[in-house]
Scaffold this active site. Structure first.
Site, PDB file in Angstrom:
ATOM      1  N   ARG A  70       4.098  47.377  56.455  1.00 18.80           N
ATOM      2  CA  ARG A  70       4.436  46.348  57.445  1.00 18.80           C
ATOM      3  C   ARG A  70       4.758  46.978  58.802  1.00 18.80           C
ATOM      4  O   ARG A  70       4.443  46.413  59.846  1.00 18.80           O
ATOM      5  CB  ARG A  70       5.624  45.499  56.982  1.00 18.80           C
ATOM      6  CG  ARG A  70       5.378  44.709  55.718  1.00 18.80           C
ATOM      7  CD  ARG A  70       4.196  43.767  55.846  1.00 18.80           C
ATOM      8  NE  ARG A  70       3.994  43.033  54.627  1.00 18.80           N
ATOM      9  CZ  ARG A  70       2.972  43.201  53.795  1.00 18.80           C
ATOM     10  NH1 ARG A  70       2.038  44.088  54.074  1.00 18.80           N
ATOM     11  NH2 ARG A  70       2.853  42.486  52.708  1.00 18.80           N
ATOM     12  N   LYS A  94       5.451  40.565  58.194  1.00 22.47           N
ATOM     13  CA  LYS A  94       4.971  39.716  57.106  1.00 22.47           C
ATOM     14  C   LYS A  94       5.755  39.974  55.809  1.00 22.47           C
ATOM     15  O   LYS A  94       5.872  41.111  55.366  1.00 22.47           O
ATOM     16  CB  LYS A  94       3.484  39.998  56.889  1.00 22.47           C
ATOM     17  CG  LYS A  94       2.825  39.141  55.854  1.00 22.47           C
ATOM     18  CD  LYS A  94       1.348  39.467  55.767  1.00 22.47           C
ATOM     19  CE  LYS A  94       0.682  38.672  54.672  1.00 22.47           C
ATOM     20  NZ  LYS A  94      -0.716  39.063  54.526  1.00 22.47           N
TER      21      LYS A  94
END
Length: 186
Positions: free
Chosen positions: A114, A149
């Site tokens: 991420r 996310k």
């Protein structure tokens, strides 16, 4: 690019990344398409893995910037690079019965991914956990809370350089004895 040219260029880049990873005591885990994953502190745990990872990222970034400069002079396209680093526990090992591959699993791996995807081309994006372990060694820039996310808002930092007080002049940008002494104390 023609597929053969693309593969040749990826091979040249990844071969250089392999050498950089080895130099900084990182373990290459895998490549997936044009992505490259390496980790520090495995298979043998060590206390320097966060610093080692950032040093490798700085060297990879420099290599890619030099490559981009050469390509620009030839009017050829160049790769954009995002680097993400997170520090934390993970599980590592080999599973299965065919095509054995050493791999890593866990939230730390997902968080590092991420950080890479939340990064900006040409920058080294690190988590707060990594920042806390490397802030003495490197000049870091707080980015703020960035949405990642499946992670929500995360404090993220860019690594800009080695701390100037810890650099020597020759060779340029190489860590000095003060850096080495602090590194040995980790």
């Amino acid at each position: 690019m023609a597929p053969e040219e693309l593969i040749a260029e990826l091979d040249a880049c990844f071969s250089r990344f392999d050498a950089i990873a080895r130099k900084h005591k990182l373990e290459k885990i895998k490549t997936i398409g044009d992505s490259y994953m390496a980790v520090g502190g495995v298979p043998a745990p060590n206390r320097t893995h966060a610093v080692d990872s950032v040093l490798a990222a700085l060297e990879i970034r420099r290599f890619m910037m030099d490559l981009a400069e050469r390509k620009k002079t030839q009017n050829r396209p160049c790769w954009q690079l995002r680097l993400g680093i997170h520090t934390g526990p993970l599980v590592a090992g080999v599973i299965g019965r065919e095509k054995f591959a050493y791999d890593v699993w866990g939230d730390t791996v997902n968080t590092a991914s991420r950080l890479e995807s939340s990064g900006i081309a040409g920058r080294i994006n690190i988590s707060e956990a990594t920042y806390e372990q490397v802030k003495v060694f490197f000049v870091c820039e707080y980015r703020g809370k960035i949405s990642a996310k499946h992670k929500g808002e995360m404090d993220m930092y860019f690594v800009n350089s080695v701390n100037p007080e810890l650099l020597q002049n020759e060779p340029p940008d190489a860590p000095n004895e003060s850096f080495a002494e602090s590194y040995r104390r980790l």
